[in-house]
Scaffold this motif. Structure first.
Motif, PDB file in Angstrom:
ATOM      1  N   ILE A   1       0.855  -1.180   0.000  1.00 40.90           N
ATOM      2  CA  ILE A   1       0.000   0.000   0.000  1.00 40.90           C
ATOM      3  C   ILE A   1       0.891   1.229   0.000  1.00 40.90           C
ATOM      4  CG2 ILE A   1      -1.766   1.249   1.280  1.00 40.90           C
ATOM      5  CD1 ILE A   1      -2.506  -1.589   2.416  1.00 40.90           C
ATOM      6  N   GLY A   2       0.651   2.115  -0.965  1.00 36.80           N
ATOM      7  CA  GLY A   2       1.482   3.300  -1.100  1.00 36.80           C
ATOM      8  C   GLY A   2       0.745   4.567  -0.738  1.00 36.80           C
ATOM      9  N   GLY A   3       1.492   5.528  -0.266  1.00 39.34           N
ATOM     10  CA  GLY A   3       0.961   6.847   0.046  1.00 39.34           C
ATOM     11  C   GLY A   3       2.094   7.845   0.125  1.00 39.34           C
ATOM     12  N   THR A   4       1.763   9.105   0.196  1.00 36.23           N
ATOM     13  CA  THR A   4       2.817  10.126   0.270  1.00 36.23           C
ATOM     14  C   THR A   4       3.402  10.246   1.670  1.00 36.23           C
ATOM     15  OG1 THR A   4       1.131  11.829   0.614  1.00 36.23           O
ATOM     16  CG2 THR A   4       1.904  11.486  -1.650  1.00 36.23           C
ATOM     17  N   ASP A   5       2.701   9.714   2.675  1.00 33.95           N
ATOM     18  CA  ASP A   5       3.151   9.819   4.062  1.00 33.95           C
ATOM     19  C   ASP A   5       2.965   8.472   4.753  1.00 33.95           C
ATOM     20  OD1 ASP A   5       3.643  10.381   6.722  1.00 33.95           O
ATOM     21  OD2 ASP A   5       2.120  11.941   6.890  1.00 33.95           O
ATOM     22  N   LYS A   6       4.073   7.781   4.940  1.00 37.11           N
ATOM     23  CA  LYS A   6       4.046   6.461   5.572  1.00 37.11           C
ATOM     24  C   LYS A   6       3.459   6.534   6.983  1.00 37.11           C
ATOM     25  CE  LYS A   6       8.023   4.717   6.483  1.00 37.11           C
ATOM     26  NZ  LYS A   6       9.334   4.078   6.525  1.00 37.11           N
ATOM     27  N   GLY A   7       3.620   7.652   7.661  1.00 40.85           N
ATOM     28  CA  GLY A   7       3.082   7.832   8.998  1.00 40.85           C
ATOM     29  C   GLY A   7       1.571   7.703   9.042  1.00 40.85           C
ATOM     30  N   ARG A   8       0.917   8.208   8.018  1.00 42.34           N
ATOM     31  CA  ARG A   8      -0.550   8.107   7.949  1.00 42.34           C
ATOM     32  C   ARG A   8      -0.968   6.652   7.721  1.00 42.34           C
ATOM     33  NH1 ARG A   8      -3.606  12.676   7.276  1.00 42.34           N
ATOM     34  NH2 ARG A   8      -5.074  11.570   5.934  1.00 42.34           N
ATOM     35  N   LEU A   9      -0.198   5.920   6.934  1.00 43.45           N
ATOM     36  CA  LEU A   9      -0.482   4.499   6.724  1.00 43.45           C
ATOM     37  C   LEU A   9      -0.269   3.720   8.023  1.00 43.45           C
ATOM     38  CD1 LEU A   9       1.297   4.036   3.288  1.00 43.45           C
ATOM     39  CD2 LEU A   9      -1.169   4.148   3.689  1.00 43.45           C
ATOM     40  N   GLN A  10       0.794   4.053   8.761  1.00 47.25           N
ATOM     41  CA  GLN A  10       1.068   3.383  10.035  1.00 47.25           C
ATOM     42  C   GLN A  10      -0.047   3.626  11.047  1.00 47.25           C
ATOM     43  OE1 GLN A  10       4.814   4.765  11.495  1.00 47.25           O
ATOM     44  NE2 GLN A  10       5.990   3.344  10.236  1.00 47.25           N
TER      45      GLN A  10
ATOM     46  N   GLY B   1      -3.331  -2.996  14.522  1.00 44.51           N
ATOM     47  CA  GLY B   1      -2.454  -3.835  15.329  1.00 44.51           C
ATOM     48  C   GLY B   1      -1.430  -4.666  14.590  1.00 44.51           C
ATOM     49  N   LEU B   2      -1.159  -4.366  13.320  1.00 44.25           N
ATOM     50  CA  LEU B   2      -0.112  -5.105  12.628  1.00 44.25           C
ATOM     51  C   LEU B   2       1.243  -4.774  13.241  1.00 44.25           C
ATOM     52  CD1 LEU B   2      -2.488  -5.297  10.607  1.00 44.25           C
ATOM     53  CD2 LEU B   2      -0.779  -5.288   8.803  1.00 44.25           C
ATOM     54  N   GLN B   3       2.164  -5.725  13.203  1.00 41.40           N
ATOM     55  CA  GLN B   3       3.508  -5.513  13.722  1.00 41.40           C
ATOM     56  C   GLN B   3       4.431  -5.102  12.590  1.00 41.40           C
ATOM     57  OE1 GLN B   3       4.435  -9.357  15.455  1.00 41.40           O
ATOM     58  NE2 GLN B   3       4.262  -8.425  17.477  1.00 41.40           N
ATOM     59  N   VAL B   4       5.296  -4.118  12.858  1.00 44.24           N
ATOM     60  CA  VAL B   4       6.351  -3.778  11.906  1.00 44.24           C
ATOM     61  C   VAL B   4       7.469  -4.786  12.132  1.00 44.24           C
ATOM     62  CG1 VAL B   4       8.015  -2.042  11.154  1.00 44.24           C
ATOM     63  CG2 VAL B   4       5.726  -1.337  11.891  1.00 44.24           C
ATOM     64  N   THR B   5       7.792  -5.554  11.084  1.00 41.55           N
ATOM     65  CA  THR B   5       8.811  -6.597  11.198  1.00 41.55           C
ATOM     66  C   THR B   5      10.109  -6.220  10.500  1.00 41.55           C
ATOM     67  OG1 THR B   5       7.955  -7.730   9.236  1.00 41.55           O
ATOM     68  CG2 THR B   5       7.068  -8.408  11.377  1.00 41.55           C
ATOM     69  N   GLY B   6      10.110  -5.113   9.759  1.00 41.86           N
ATOM     70  CA  GLY B   6      11.327  -4.683   9.078  1.00 41.86           C
ATOM     71  C   GLY B   6      11.095  -3.400   8.319  1.00 41.86           C
ATOM     72  N   THR B   7      12.189  -2.862   7.796  1.00 42.89           N
ATOM     73  CA  THR B   7      12.130  -1.663   6.962  1.00 42.89           C
ATOM     74  C   THR B   7      13.004  -1.890   5.746  1.00 42.89           C
ATOM     75  OG1 THR B   7      13.966  -0.616   8.117  1.00 42.89           O
ATOM     76  CG2 THR B   7      11.748  -0.120   8.931  1.00 42.89           C
ATOM     77  N   PHE B   8      12.762  -1.082   4.720  1.00 47.52           N
ATOM     78  CA  PHE B   8      13.523  -1.202   3.474  1.00 47.52           C
ATOM     79  C   PHE B   8      13.532   0.163   2.800  1.00 47.52           C
ATOM     80  CE2 PHE B   8      13.504  -2.197  -1.163  1.00 47.52           C
ATOM     81  CZ  PHE B   8      14.719  -2.863  -1.231  1.00 47.52           C
ATOM     82  N   LYS B   9      14.725   0.589   2.399  1.00 48.77           N
ATOM     83  CA  LYS B   9      14.866   1.819   1.613  1.00 48.77           C
ATOM     84  C   LYS B   9      15.691   1.499   0.389  1.00 48.77           C
ATOM     85  CE  LYS B   9      14.565   5.636   4.837  1.00 48.77           C
ATOM     86  NZ  LYS B   9      15.185   6.815   5.405  1.00 48.77           N
ATOM     87  N   SER B  10      15.245   2.036  -0.743  1.00 45.34           N
ATOM     88  CA  SER B  10      15.975   1.804  -1.984  1.00 45.34           C
ATOM     89  C   SER B  10      15.836   3.005  -2.907  1.00 45.34           C
ATOM     90  CB  SER B  10      15.441   0.558  -2.683  1.00 45.34           C
ATOM     91  OG  SER B  10      15.967   0.434  -3.990  1.00 45.34           O
ATOM     92  N   GLU B  11      16.967   3.605  -3.250  1.00 39.85           N
ATOM     93  CA  GLU B  11      16.970   4.698  -4.228  1.00 39.85           C
ATOM     94  C   GLU B  11      16.492   4.170  -5.579  1.00 39.85           C
ATOM     95  OE1 GLU B  11      17.873   7.985  -3.854  1.00 39.85           O
ATOM     96  OE2 GLU B  11      18.284   7.767  -1.719  1.00 39.85           O
ATOM     97  N   ARG B  12      16.985   2.990  -5.958  1.00 37.03           N
ATOM     98  CA  ARG B  12      16.631   2.398  -7.259  1.00 37.03           C
ATOM     99  C   ARG B  12      15.129   2.180  -7.382  1.00 37.03           C
ATOM    100  NH1 ARG B  12      17.778  -3.720  -8.969  1.00 37.03           N
ATOM    101  NH2 ARG B  12      16.736  -3.650 -10.961  1.00 37.03           N
ATOM    102  N   GLU B  13      14.502   1.703  -6.298  1.00 37.82           N
ATOM    103  CA  GLU B  13      13.066   1.440  -6.306  1.00 37.82           C
ATOM    104  C   GLU B  13      12.257   2.665  -5.873  1.00 37.82           C
ATOM    105  OE1 GLU B  13      11.794  -1.500  -7.342  1.00 37.82           O
ATOM    106  OE2 GLU B  13      13.728  -2.482  -7.565  1.00 37.82           O
ATOM    107  N   ASN B  14      12.944   3.756  -5.454  1.00 37.11           N
ATOM    108  CA  ASN B  14      12.311   5.001  -5.002  1.00 37.11           C
ATOM    109  C   ASN B  14      11.309   4.729  -3.886  1.00 37.11           C
ATOM    110  OD1 ASN B  14      11.792   7.806  -4.979  1.00 37.11           O
ATOM    111  ND2 ASN B  14      10.025   7.548  -6.301  1.00 37.11           N
ATOM    112  N   VAL B  15      11.764   3.984  -2.858  1.00 38.21           N
ATOM    113  CA  VAL B  15      10.826   3.585  -1.818  1.00 38.21           C
ATOM    114  C   VAL B  15      11.444   3.637  -0.425  1.00 38.21           C
ATOM    115  CG1 VAL B  15      11.318   1.092  -1.897  1.00 38.21           C
ATOM    116  CG2 VAL B  15       9.055   1.868  -1.241  1.00 38.21           C
ATOM    117  N   ASP B  16      10.625   4.065   0.512  1.00 35.20           N
ATOM    118  CA  ASP B  16      10.891   3.962   1.944  1.00 35.20           C
ATOM    119  C   ASP B  16       9.715   3.164   2.480  1.00 35.20           C
ATOM    120  OD1 ASP B  16      11.371   4.219   4.634  1.00 35.20           O
ATOM    121  OD2 ASP B  16      11.076   6.394   4.699  1.00 35.20           O
TER     122      ASP B  16
END
Length: 153
Positions: free
Chosen positions: A15-24, A32-47
């Motif tokens: 699920i994408g949005g301009t503000d990950k905080g709003r999604l969280q 109540g979902l658990q955050v199990t990891g993070t991923f950042k990639s310039e190539r994929e343009n994603v945080d």
């Protein structure tokens, strides 16, 4: 038609949005979902925050994504339901067979994904060379680990 691979189940939704905080706020704080990891990639343009529903081989990822740069591509926020990930029992054979059938894949080939599994994407749009695609939906094929194959296969 003999297919040399199986789709075992849903591996993830993204699920994408301009503000990950709003999604969280919804997915983590309210549902109540658990955050199990993070991923950042310039190539994929994603945080991205990787969240989970369920456990073990029945775990489904819910990836909450925002672009590193909203003006660059891929535009992970342009469609709120960014993509659906499917567990595949034999990813290389699936890619080979699907390509031979005329399925269009997005650039990048098979590579390691955010959660560490081998992945690739079916393109959302077909073209003259590859007339079969996701019809507007980006579909991620994910190599299932042994325990998922045993549980779902």
């Amino acid at each position: 038609m003999s297919r040399p691979f199986k789709v075992l189940g849903i591996q993830q939704i993204a699920i994408g949005g301009t503000d990950k905080g709003r999604l969280q706020k919804l997915w983590v704080e309210m549902l109540g979902l658990q955050v199990t990891g993070t991923f950042k990639s310039e190539r994929e343009n994603v945080d991205e925050d990787i969240c989970a529903i369920g456990s073990g081989p029945f775990k489904v990822e819910v990836d909450l994504m925002q672009p590193l740069d909203p003006d660059k591509k891929p535009a992970v926020h342009a469609t709120p339901l960014n993509h659906v990930g499917l567990w595949i029992d034999d990813l290389p054979r699936a890619v080979e067979w699907l390509t031979a059938q005329g399925v269009r894949f997005a650039p990048g080939g098979i590579r390691k994904g955010a959660a560490g599994f081998d992945i690739c994407f079916l393109h959302p749009r077909s073209n003259d060379e590859f007339p079969i695609a996701g019809e507007g939906v980006l579909i991620e094929l994910v190599q299932a680990p042994v325990e998922v194959i045993a549980a779902l296969g």
